[in-house]
Scaffold this active site. Structure first.
Site, PDB file in Angstrom:
ATOM      1  N   VAL A   1       0.838  -1.201   0.000  1.00  0.00           N
ATOM      2  CA  VAL A   1       0.000   0.000   0.000  1.00  0.00           C
ATOM      3  C   VAL A   1       0.873   1.251   0.000  1.00  0.00           C
ATOM      4  O   VAL A   1       1.697   1.441   0.890  1.00  0.00           O
ATOM      5  CB  VAL A   1      -0.947   0.032   1.212  1.00  0.00           C
ATOM      6  CG1 VAL A   1      -1.942   1.193   1.058  1.00  0.00           C
ATOM      7  CG2 VAL A   1      -1.686  -1.287   1.372  1.00  0.00           C
ATOM      8  N   SER A   2       0.672   2.107  -0.995  1.00  0.00           N
ATOM      9  CA  SER A   2       1.452   3.333  -1.133  1.00  0.00           C
ATOM     10  C   SER A   2       0.587   4.558  -0.865  1.00  0.00           C
ATOM     11  O   SER A   2      -0.585   4.593  -1.270  1.00  0.00           O
ATOM     12  CB  SER A   2       2.032   3.424  -2.549  1.00  0.00           C
ATOM     13  OG  SER A   2       2.598   4.702  -2.779  1.00  0.00           O
ATOM     14  N   PRO A   3       1.157   5.589  -0.218  1.00  0.00           N
ATOM     15  CA  PRO A   3       0.416   6.845  -0.042  1.00  0.00           C
ATOM     16  C   PRO A   3       0.477   7.734  -1.285  1.00  0.00           C
ATOM     17  O   PRO A   3      -0.152   8.797  -1.314  1.00  0.00           O
ATOM     18  CB  PRO A   3       1.153   7.501   1.126  1.00  0.00           C
ATOM     19  CG  PRO A   3       2.575   7.077   0.934  1.00  0.00           C
ATOM     20  CD  PRO A   3       2.501   5.656   0.401  1.00  0.00           C
TER      21      PRO A   3
END
Length: 776
Positions: free
Chosen positions: A349-351
């Site tokens: 999961v990337s911001p």
């Protein structure tokens, strides 16, 4: 009145008093039943670490070394205890991850201070996964190569700060209640390895609306007397809003969210005490209610002109601490509000929610390999504030903060029931795992000694690697195999065990000068009523986390269990030690970065699920579990090659703290403008200014009283440190203040605090002050 009448009157009075007494006893009994049966305590302490020369932990970029502070890092802890029974302790760190050696040494200190009250069984220490904190605090070789070995100052800052946060939480233990709430946050994370996620079975993927977890789970802590005293939440998104070239220490988006929420509550409390104003979600300013707003601009200018910059002055260590905006020296008797934004299954999961694009063409990167014309170095994820990484950090932090406030204000489900815990150590290098067999039945497989695949070196879209490595590489190449063999050639059994991962570094079998990777890992379940926290020593991907939570929940809600279907299960990622990633078997086959970084082979997740189900069953049945083999304590074997600070000097005719570049004379600036001041400085490693500040903005009250307004724990103020050359004893501190829209109009000035080292090794503290200026 006759005797009979008097007797009747007294009997009536006795009856009335008896009824009143019974009523009071009934009411009192109801209050006792309704009152919380928990003791709760929260604490917080500075763990910022060395703000110069030390490699940042996370991107493994040897050129990314600390050179200042974006905002400070903290350890935040909560304790929940039964008055005469069990207790659990959870610590959330503004650090990249937990460390086995840090955990070992913290537990040793807790044993010395509290006996057997806090042990590895009921203590969890978790990291938020910021990639902008000092490294060198882990004990295994592979995690400290880029930091030039072990950094004792990083390690000590963590151990000391964790201990102090726990002491504060312990001393704050009072009767209170805990409420749990959940809600969806849709715009703070995207899947950075969607091609691997799509390899999971379609039937499984169809059970979920999104390819990342969007749910935030929040705990609200309420003291019986003081009211709300804190909140901890878990939400999955990487701490990579700040990029791989950033040099300022930062808690990234989760650290920012924590600061925003603590300040929000502090300001909200002040406003509530002053009036019955409706609560609003906003970024606060702590002093706006006590500083009068000057109306005449020329009077402000005249006032500012009377405060010119002065030569640097000697100071004391406590000067910085006392002037800090949130100084513990000025806290009231009421416990400070502590808010932590914890990490969970963030593995994929990337911001950087805008997606990944090629820096040369602006086009999207290749879907399967995240490359641009075959090169991974050009593929970068973009945050919502692109191209400003500080703005991306603020936005993703603010989104988490706002969701947390919403959940905090609406939390109504109270945690009730037992406090319990289970913990064991497992040797993941050769663990037997029973899995379903195609066609029916089961078979026994094994995990492998740790190894990292070729795609590990390709990095991710949050921080690309170098050379000719690519994500999705399940073959490797002859050149890098030859380079690998100079360190350690994996045996045939290891290569077969790790398939289809081509081994780049056989870390689990590399032992010189000491272990390169962990083999013994802790797993743990902490229970508070209907909440179960699963402490895992790594980064689970979205689907891996879902499978683990579902498996544990099934056991906890079995027919023999006192849990009901409303049980809440959260994963606390990067906890107690660190062992990189955990993917599903299907994702492992694709060999993206996460699969290549799943150390113990394709059956790693199944091993976790198997062993956590055992812990869950023991929790349900009340049985104990075996302690397992202790992990090694490698502190005495650590090597460090970081050059120490020898001496600090200033140019001839100047002193530490002198202003090099001042604000222009008779300056008037607007909110939103940037004010910059440069000071003669010294290496920040001489004193970490723990619970203090390197930078300070002061506002003038009246004619001659300066009050602290912003410090290096504020998002709007940056402390940037630099040398003219790598080993130069001279240095400067640049302080940048981006004036927030909430700043109170008035007269301001900027101060710098530092500590210089003499050739004989003594340390002297100093301070410098800019000229005053007007903010309108």
């Amino acid at each position: 009145m006759g005797l009979g009448s008097l007797l009747k009157l007294n009997m009536r009075r006795l009856f009335v008093w008896s009824c009143l007494l019974l009523l009071l006893l009934h009411i009192d009994g109801r209050e006792v039943d309704a009152a919380s049966k928990y003791l709760i305590g929260l604490g917080s302490y500075d763990i910022t670490g060395p703000a110069a020369d030390v490699n940042m932990m996370g991107y493994a970029n040897s050129e990314q070394t600390a050179a200042g502070v974006h905002f400070r890092l903290r350890s935040r802890a909560f304790i929940v205890a039964e008055p005469q029974g069990n207790r659990i302790l959870f610590v959330n760190l503004d650090a990249c991850m937990a460390s086995q050696i840090v955990t070992i040494k913290v537990l040793e200190r807790l044993k010395e201070r509290y006996g057997d009250l806090y042990t590895e069984k009921n203590v969890a220490i978790s990291g938020i996964h910021t990639h902008a904190g000092p490294g060198g605090y882990l004990q295994y070789v592979v995690y400290i190569v880029t930091s030039l070995g072990f950094v004792r100052q990083s390690f000590d800052a963590l151990v000391d700060g964790i201990e102090q946060s726990i002491i504060e939480a312990h001393e704050n233990l009072r009767p209170g209640s805990i409420f749990v709430n959940k809600g969806e946050l849709l715009d703070a994370g995207v899947n950075r390895s969607p091609s691997a996620y799509l390899n999971n079975p379609s039937a499984e993927r169809n059970k979920y609306k999104y390819d990342v977890d969007k749910e935030m789970t929040l705990l609200k802590f309420v003291d019986d007397d003081w009211g709300p005293v804190g909140s901890f939440n878990w939400f999955a998104t990487h701490g990579t809003s700040m990029g791989r070239t950033n040099s300022l220490i930062s808690g990234d988006n989760k650290g920012a969210a924590a600061r925003f929420m603590e300040d929000w509550f502090s300001q909200n409390s002040i406003e509530t005490e002053v009036s019955n104003v409706t609560r609003t979600i906003k970024l606060p300013r702590r002093i706006s209610n006590i500083i009068p707003i000057h109306e005449k601009h020329h009077e402000l200018l005249e006032l500012a002109a009377s405060f010119q910059s002065s030569s640097g002055k000697l100071a004391t260590r406590l000067t910085s601490v006392a002037r800090r905006v949130r100084s513990a020296l000025r806290l009231a008797d009421k416990p400070r509000f502590v808010s932590a934004f914890c990490q969970t299954n963030c593995g994929d999961v990337s911001p950087n929610v805008l997606g990944a694009f090629c820096t040369d063409t602006g086009l999207p990167c290749d879907f399967n390999t995240s490359t641009c014309n075959g090169k991974n170095e050009l593929c970068y994820g973009r945050g919502p504030g692109y191209p400003d990484e500080f703005e991306s950090t603020r936005i993703i932090g603010e989104r988490q903060f706002k969701k947390a406030v919403e959940l905090f204000n609406s939390a109504s489900e109270q945690l009730k029931g037992k406090i319990d815990y289970r913990h064991t150590y497992l040797n993941f290098s050769n663990l037997e795992v029973t899995i379903p067999k195609e066609g029916g039945g089961t078979e026994v497989v094994k995990t492998c000694p740790a190894a990292m695949g070729f795609a590990f070196a390709a990095g991710t879209t949050d921080g690309p690697g170098a050379f000719d490595f690519t994500q999705g590489d399940d073959q490797g190449n002859a050149f890098w195999r030859a380079v690998r063999d100079l360190l350690k050639t994996p045996g045939k059994e290891q290569e077969e065990c790790q398939q289809p991962k081509p081994i780049l570094l056989d870390t689990g079998e590399m032992k010189l000068p000491y272990d390169w990777a962990p083999s013994i890992l802790p797993i743990q379940i902490l229970r508070v009523g209907q909440l179960a926290i699963l402490s895992v020593p790594g980064e689970f991907t979205t689907m891996a986390g879902r499978r683990l939570r579902d498996a544990v929940k099934t056991v906890l809600t079995s027919a023999a269990s006192e849990f009901n279907s409303n049980v809440h299960v959260v994963i606390a990622g990067l906890t107690n030690t660190y062992s990189q990633y955990v993917t599903t078997h299907e994702e492992y086959e694709i060999q993206r970065y996460e699969g290549a970084s799943t150390l113990y082979g394709p059956h790693t997740l199944n091993a976790y699920i198997q062993e956590f189900k055992k812990l869950a069953k023991a929790t349900v049945t009340g049985q104990s579990v075996e302690a397992g083999p202790n992990p090694p304590d490698l502190l005495d074997k650590q090597l460090s090659f970081l050059t120490p600070v020898v001496v600090d000097t200033t140019p001839l005719g100047t002193s530490f703290g002198d202003v090099v570049t001042d604000v222009p004379k008779n300056s008037t600036v607007k909110r939103g403008d940037l004010v910059t001041v440069v000071f003669q400085s010294a290496c920040p490693r001489n004193d970490l200014m723990t619970e203090g500040t390197f930078a300070l903005v002061e506002i003038l009250q009246g004619k001659d009283t300066w009050l602290p307004a912003y410090d290096d724990d504020d998002f709007c103020l940056r402390f940037i440190w630099s040398r003219p050359a790598k080993l130069s004893p001279k240095s400067e501190a640049t302080i940048e203040w981006r004036i927030p829209s909430s700043a109170t109009p008035g007269v301001y000035r900027i101060k710098h605090f530092g500590a210089a080292k003499s050739l004989l090794g003594s340390i002297k503290h100093f301070t410098g002050t800019s000229s005053a200026f007007v903010v309108v």
